[in-house]
Write an enzyme that holds these catalytic residues in place. Sequence first.
Site, mmCIF file in Angstrom:
data_model
loop_
_atom_site.group_PDB
_atom_site.id
_atom_site.type_symbol
_atom_site.label_atom_id
_atom_site.label_comp_id
_atom_site.label_asym_id
_atom_site.label_seq_id
_atom_site.Cartn_x
_atom_site.Cartn_y
_atom_site.Cartn_z
ATOM 1 C CG ASP A 9 -1.696 0.984 1.484
ATOM 2 O OD1 ASP A 9 -2.532 1.510 0.422
ATOM 3 O OD2 ASP A 9 -1.727 1.651 2.333
ATOM 4 C CG ASP A 11 -1.351 7.701 0.646
ATOM 5 O OD1 ASP A 11 -0.078 8.065 0.174
ATOM 6 O OD2 ASP A 11 -2.239 8.205 -0.004
#
Length: 182
Positions: A9, A11
Site C-alpha cells: 500500500d 500512504d
Amino acid sequence: MKSKAVFLDRDGVINHDHAYVHAIEEFEFIDGVFEACKYFSDEGFKIVVVTNQSGIGRGYYDETQFQKLSDWMCQQFSSHGINISGVYFCPHHPKKALPQYLLDCDCRKPKPGMILQAIEEHNIDPEQSIMVGDKVSDMQAAEAAGVTTKILVCSGQVLSDEDKSHADLVCGSLAEVPEKLV
C-alpha cells in the site's frame, strides 16, 4: 516460472499518510522503506504498489498529478537500486466522488482488483507473495487475491485486536518486516 512479489500500500506504508498526498513536497518517506524494499528486491521479489486514491475521485487532485508523483516516487526507489514493477491505483469511491468516479468497482480495496491485475500482468504467484498494508482493507484484498502472507503495519494507526486478526504479522513499520520474516 512465476515471480513472487511484495505488494505495498502507499500512504501509511511507503510514505506518511497526511491525507490525500498528491504533491512531491507533501510526500515524506517513512524511515527504513528503501532498506526494506532493497532486501525484498535482493531476495527476488518484485515490488508492486497498490493504492486506493479516492482523492482523485473526490476532485482533490487529478490523475496527471498522481502520475507525476508516482513517477517521482519510482525514481527515488530507482536511485536506491530498487525497481518498482508497477503502481496500481483506484480513483473510485462508491459514495463520495465526482460522477465519472462514482463507482462501486472491483479495484478499490478491500476488493482484490488491483492485486489481481498485477498478478496477471507480471506473472506473479500469489502463494509466494506478501501484502504489506496499514488497513484491514489491505489484508482483505490480499486474502481475496490469494496472497499468502499478509502483514499489517501500524505506522501511526491505532489498530484493534479485530484489525490485527486479519494479518499474519503485525509490525510497527515496513522497516521491521524483513527481520521479522527471517
